[in-house]
Design an enzyme around this catalytic site. Structure first.
Site, PDB file in Angstrom:
ATOM      1  N   LYS A 114       0.838  -1.198   0.000  1.00 57.10           N
ATOM      2  CA  LYS A 114       0.000   0.000   0.000  1.00 57.10           C
ATOM      3  C   LYS A 114       0.878   1.255   0.000  1.00 57.10           C
ATOM      4  O   LYS A 114       0.678   2.177  -0.782  1.00 57.10           O
ATOM      5  CB  LYS A 114      -0.888  -0.004   1.246  1.00 57.10           C
ATOM      6  CG  LYS A 114      -1.806   1.187   1.338  1.00 57.10           C
ATOM      7  CD  LYS A 114      -2.494   1.283   2.691  1.00 57.10           C
ATOM      8  CE  LYS A 114      -3.235   0.008   3.024  1.00 57.10           C
ATOM      9  NZ  LYS A 114      -4.095   0.168   4.203  1.00 57.10           N
ATOM     10  N   LYS A 126       3.327  -2.064  11.251  1.00 57.55           N
ATOM     11  CA  LYS A 126       2.016  -2.004  11.902  1.00 57.55           C
ATOM     12  C   LYS A 126       2.202  -2.373  13.366  1.00 57.55           C
ATOM     13  O   LYS A 126       3.155  -3.064  13.711  1.00 57.55           O
ATOM     14  CB  LYS A 126       1.059  -2.997  11.231  1.00 57.55           C
ATOM     15  CG  LYS A 126      -0.400  -2.765  11.537  1.00 57.55           C
ATOM     16  CD  LYS A 126      -1.022  -1.688  10.660  1.00 57.55           C
ATOM     17  CE  LYS A 126      -2.431  -1.348  11.093  1.00 57.55           C
ATOM     18  NZ  LYS A 126      -3.080  -0.419  10.156  1.00 57.55           N
ATOM     19  N   ASP A 166      -5.444   3.696  13.850  1.00 62.27           N
ATOM     20  CA  ASP A 166      -6.140   2.586  13.177  1.00 62.27           C
ATOM     21  C   ASP A 166      -7.364   2.319  14.041  1.00 62.27           C
ATOM     22  O   ASP A 166      -7.735   3.170  14.868  1.00 62.27           O
ATOM     23  CB  ASP A 166      -5.231   1.344  13.060  1.00 62.27           C
ATOM     24  CG  ASP A 166      -5.841   0.255  12.170  1.00 62.27           C
ATOM     25  OD1 ASP A 166      -5.966   0.503  10.960  1.00 62.27           O
ATOM     26  OD2 ASP A 166      -6.214  -0.810  12.669  1.00 62.27           O
ATOM     27  N   ASN A 240     -13.963   6.075  11.520  1.00 63.19           N
ATOM     28  CA  ASN A 240     -13.306   7.148  10.769  1.00 63.19           C
ATOM     29  C   ASN A 240     -13.435   6.958   9.259  1.00 63.19           C
ATOM     30  O   ASN A 240     -13.820   7.896   8.538  1.00 63.19           O
ATOM     31  CB  ASN A 240     -11.827   7.212  11.185  1.00 63.19           C
ATOM     32  CG  ASN A 240     -11.035   8.174  10.338  1.00 63.19           C
ATOM     33  OD1 ASN A 240     -10.356   7.773   9.398  1.00 63.19           O
ATOM     34  ND2 ASN A 240     -11.152   9.461  10.622  1.00 63.19           N
TER      35      ASN A 240
HETATM   36  P1  NDP Z   1     -12.709   2.877  13.654  1.00 62.08           P
HETATM   37  O1  NDP Z   1     -12.310   2.255  14.934  1.00 62.08           O
HETATM   38  O2  NDP Z   1     -12.865   4.354  13.594  1.00 62.08           O
HETATM   39  O3  NDP Z   1     -14.061   2.234  13.108  1.00 62.08           O
HETATM   40  C1  NDP Z   1     -14.183   0.867  12.889  1.00 62.08           C
HETATM   41  C2  NDP Z   1     -15.632   0.567  12.577  1.00 62.08           C
HETATM   42  O4  NDP Z   1     -15.756  -0.809  12.293  1.00 62.08           O
HETATM   43  C3  NDP Z   1     -16.546   0.824  13.759  1.00 62.08           C
HETATM   44  O5  NDP Z   1     -17.811   1.166  13.273  1.00 62.08           O
HETATM   45  C4  NDP Z   1     -16.577  -0.537  14.454  1.00 62.08           C
HETATM   46  O6  NDP Z   1     -17.739  -0.733  15.231  1.00 62.08           O
HETATM   47  C5  NDP Z   1     -16.562  -1.474  13.275  1.00 62.08           C
HETATM   48  N1  NDP Z   1     -15.901  -2.734  13.660  1.00 62.08           N
HETATM   49  C6  NDP Z   1     -14.664  -2.892  14.185  1.00 62.08           C
HETATM   50  N2  NDP Z   1     -14.403  -4.192  14.420  1.00 62.08           N
HETATM   51  C7  NDP Z   1     -15.510  -4.847  14.049  1.00 62.08           C
HETATM   52  C8  NDP Z   1     -15.872  -6.218  14.043  1.00 62.08           C
HETATM   53  N3  NDP Z   1     -15.021  -7.162  14.472  1.00 62.08           N
HETATM   54  N4  NDP Z   1     -17.102  -6.529  13.550  1.00 62.08           N
HETATM   55  C9  NDP Z   1     -17.949  -5.574  13.096  1.00 62.08           C
HETATM   56  N5  NDP Z   1     -17.658  -4.270  13.088  1.00 62.08           N
HETATM   57  C10 NDP Z   1     -16.464  -3.916  13.553  1.00 62.08           C
HETATM   58  O7  NDP Z   1     -11.620   2.374  12.598  1.00 62.08           O
HETATM   59  P2  NDP Z   1     -11.279   2.990  11.171  1.00 62.08           P
HETATM   60  O8  NDP Z   1     -12.503   3.520  10.532  1.00 62.08           O
HETATM   61  O9  NDP Z   1     -10.090   3.842  11.327  1.00 62.08           O
HETATM   62  O10 NDP Z   1     -10.783   1.686  10.412  1.00 62.08           O
HETATM   63  C11 NDP Z   1     -11.677   0.809   9.711  1.00 62.08           C
HETATM   64  C12 NDP Z   1     -10.886  -0.083   8.799  1.00 62.08           C
HETATM   65  O11 NDP Z   1     -10.151   0.711   7.865  1.00 62.08           O
HETATM   66  C13 NDP Z   1      -9.831  -0.987   9.453  1.00 62.08           C
HETATM   67  O12 NDP Z   1      -9.707  -2.178   8.718  1.00 62.08           O
HETATM   68  C14 NDP Z   1      -8.563  -0.168   9.307  1.00 62.08           C
HETATM   69  O13 NDP Z   1      -7.408  -0.988   9.362  1.00 62.08           O
HETATM   70  C15 NDP Z   1      -8.770   0.407   7.925  1.00 62.08           C
HETATM   71  N6  NDP Z   1      -8.008   1.596   7.610  1.00 62.08           N
HETATM   72  C16 NDP Z   1      -8.120   2.729   8.353  1.00 62.08           C
HETATM   73  C17 NDP Z   1      -7.423   3.851   7.993  1.00 62.08           C
HETATM   74  C18 NDP Z   1      -7.587   5.144   8.705  1.00 62.08           C
HETATM   75  O14 NDP Z   1      -6.987   6.124   8.275  1.00 62.08           O
HETATM   76  N7  NDP Z   1      -8.382   5.231   9.753  1.00 62.08           N
HETATM   77  C19 NDP Z   1      -6.459   3.836   6.871  1.00 62.08           C
HETATM   78  C20 NDP Z   1      -6.485   2.620   6.105  1.00 62.08           C
HETATM   79  C21 NDP Z   1      -7.213   1.541   6.491  1.00 62.08           C
HETATM   80  P3  NDP Z   1     -17.720  -0.349  16.800  1.00 62.08           P
HETATM   81  O15 NDP Z   1     -17.815   1.139  16.844  1.00 62.08           O
HETATM   82  O16 NDP Z   1     -18.890  -1.035  17.362  1.00 62.08           O
HETATM   83  O17 NDP Z   1     -16.421  -0.880  17.317  1.00 62.08           O
END
Ligand code: NDP
Length: 444
Positions: A114, A126, A166, A240
């Site tokens: 990436k 990571k 993350d 996020n």
């Molecule tokens: P957040 O913690 O802000 O949000 C994660 C979301 O996914 C929440 O709504 C959470 O629900 C839900 N979630 C987490 N784990 C589970 C699970 N096991 N089953 C169902 N729902 C789940 O994380 P991000 O938005 O930052 O990250 C989301 C994804 O994007 C990840 O895979 C991360 O690695 C990837 N990513 C993030 C980046 C970033 O800049 N933030 C960059 C590149 C990739 P709940 O609130 O109930 O926990």
């Protein structure tokens, strides 16, 4: 047995109990077959793939902290410094109870390619811990973050390894970690990204992953004679990535009708109310059940189900393996034309294969969500310059990076006879630059 198969076998044998890592290695190496087969003798002699799948360093450490009642807890922290061929290690810190070494290694391995795809000089790494910030007081989160950084600070630095956020690591956690790093090392430097704007953060970093996801989808559609305007989109997640993907999708004229968290999901046929979602998730840190207070006509369902909604485009933005073969079949039956991964590896290998075979445009996470780490690298540039760019400057660079990235993966796929297979295109394009740098630097 081919060289690729030998290395996959070895990874599975030598890293038992790490299924996510096996999955990521298989997915990447499988799609690199055309390049590896063409260079098999040299790659074998140089043990190139063995070096690629073995982290340069992995650190595992104890993280003791005290809760508000005086009880001591012990979590496990990790930092995997995977590959520094093209720049210092860069990659987020995940705080979630499911975190283990295999998950951090899968994420670190994906991060190498990436980061390469962004075109910026950043290597792959990571980290994280099996700590759950949910339900903890601010003081407890601070105690954890300080303890975590007390150990991690020995291994990171603005020119060596620059972690970011993350899952579970947002602005609050980055702030506490930065404060502890500064206190222990006596350095005010850009050692973390995703910082607050008052102490070295970049404008548009919060929005970057979600916005970048929509920019690359827009570019892909444009190259296939389509636009986002008028499209119905299903998004999973409410964190996020999901929030800013929804915001940008609406700005570009599409309508997002779903979002989800780990307990349930929302269907809002009028289009998700982003302001309400931000208040629930970013300000009040509540469950999605609260959404109906803002939009009484929306429907809340317990459990999973986002992919049962008919849509033109699906954007999985929650977590790994959340879109399986059954979901892929439902999406295809409902007429989905594009799937782009906002999260890391949210689509299972079988589901990915099915989508590709069904002629769905599929953008893998290492390309589609690269806007986050790209903007983190822009934050590093601003920190080095001791300047802060405007939101418009950062956003314009992000848009350019995502459009270039799309063309690089499209070209790589075409070059090897896999037109419109962006999984192959992304892996090959990311790999070629890393291999070139590894070869130039000798056996190290
Ligand atoms: P957040 O913690 O802000 O949000 C994660 C979301 O996914 C929440 O709504 C959470 O629900 C839900 N979630 C987490 N784990 C589970 C699970 N096991 N089953 C169902 N729902 C789940 O994380 P991000 O938005 O930052 O990250 C989301 C994804 O994007 C990840 O895979 C991360 O690695 C990837 N990513 C993030 C980046 C970033 O800049 N933030 C960059 C590149 C990739 P709940 O609130 O109930 O926990």
């Amino acid at each position: 047995m081919s060289y690729v198969d030998e290395v996959i076998d070895r990874v599975v044998r030598e890293n038992p109990s790490e299924p996510e890592f096996h999955q990521a290695v298989k997915e990447v190496l499988d799609s690199l077959r055309p390049v590896v087969d063409a260079n098999e003798q040299a790659f074998r002699r140089d043990a190139l793939l063995e070096r690629l799948v073995q982290p340069e360093r992995q650190i595992k450490f104890r993280v003791p902290w005290i809760d508000d009642k005086g009880q001591v807890h012990v979590n496990t922290g990790y930092r995997v410094q995977f590959n520094s061929a093209i720049g210092p290690y860069k990659g987020g810190l995940r705080l979630h109870p499911s975190v283990n070494l295999g998950i951090i290694k899968f994420l670190g391995f994906e991060q190498i390619f990436k980061n390469s795809l962004t075109g910026l000089p950043i290597g792959g790494g990571k980290g994280g811990a099996d700590f759950d910030p949910k339900g903890k007081s601010d003081r407890e989160v601070m105690a954890f973050c300080q303890s975590f950084m007390s150990e991690l600070c020995k291994y990171i630095g603005a020119d060596t390894d620059i972690p970011a956020g993350d899952i579970g690591t947002g602005a609050r956690e980055i702030g506490y970690m930065f404060g502890q790093y500064k206190k222990l090392r006596g350095l005010f430097e850009g050692v973390l990204t995703g910082k607050g704007l008052s102490y070295g953060g970049s404008l548009a970093r919060t929005e970057a992953t979600g916005y970048g996801l929509l920019y690359i989808v827009e570019e892909m559609l444009k190259c296939h004679g389509q636009t986002l305007a008028g499209k119905t989109i299903a998004v999973s997640g409410a964190g996020n990535v999901a929030i800013y993907a929804i915001e940008k999708a609406h700005q570009l004229g599409a309508k997002v009708v779903t979002c989800s968290d780990s307990t349930g999901w929302i269907y809002d046929p009028q289009g998700i109310d982003v302001a309400a979602l931000k208040e629930i998730k970013e300000v009040k840190r509540q469950r999605l059940t609260e959404y109906r207070q803002y939009r009484p006509d929306a429907v809340y369902h317990e459990g999973r189900g986002v992919w049962s909604v008919q849509c033109d485009i699906a954007l999985p933005c929650a977590t790994q393996n959340e879109l399986d073969l059954a979901d892929a079949k439902t999406l295809v039956a409902g007429g989905v034309t594009a799937v782009a991964e906002g999260a890391n590896m949210p689509t299972t290998a079988e589901a990915t294969e099915y989508l590709l075979q069904s002629g769905v445009y599929f953008l893998p996470g290492k390309a589609a969500n690269a806007g986050g780490v790209a903007t983190s690298a822009l934050e590093m540039s601003q920190n080095s310059e001791r300047l802060q760019w405007t939101f418009q400057q950062v956003d314009a660079k992000l848009k350019g990076i995502m459009a270039n990235l799309y063309h690089n993966i499209e070209d790589a796929a075409k070059k090897y006879g896999f037109a419109d297979n962006f999984v192959v295109g992304a892996n090959i394009a990311g790999f070629e630059k890393v291999v070139d740098a590894m070869n130039a630097q000798g056996i190290v």
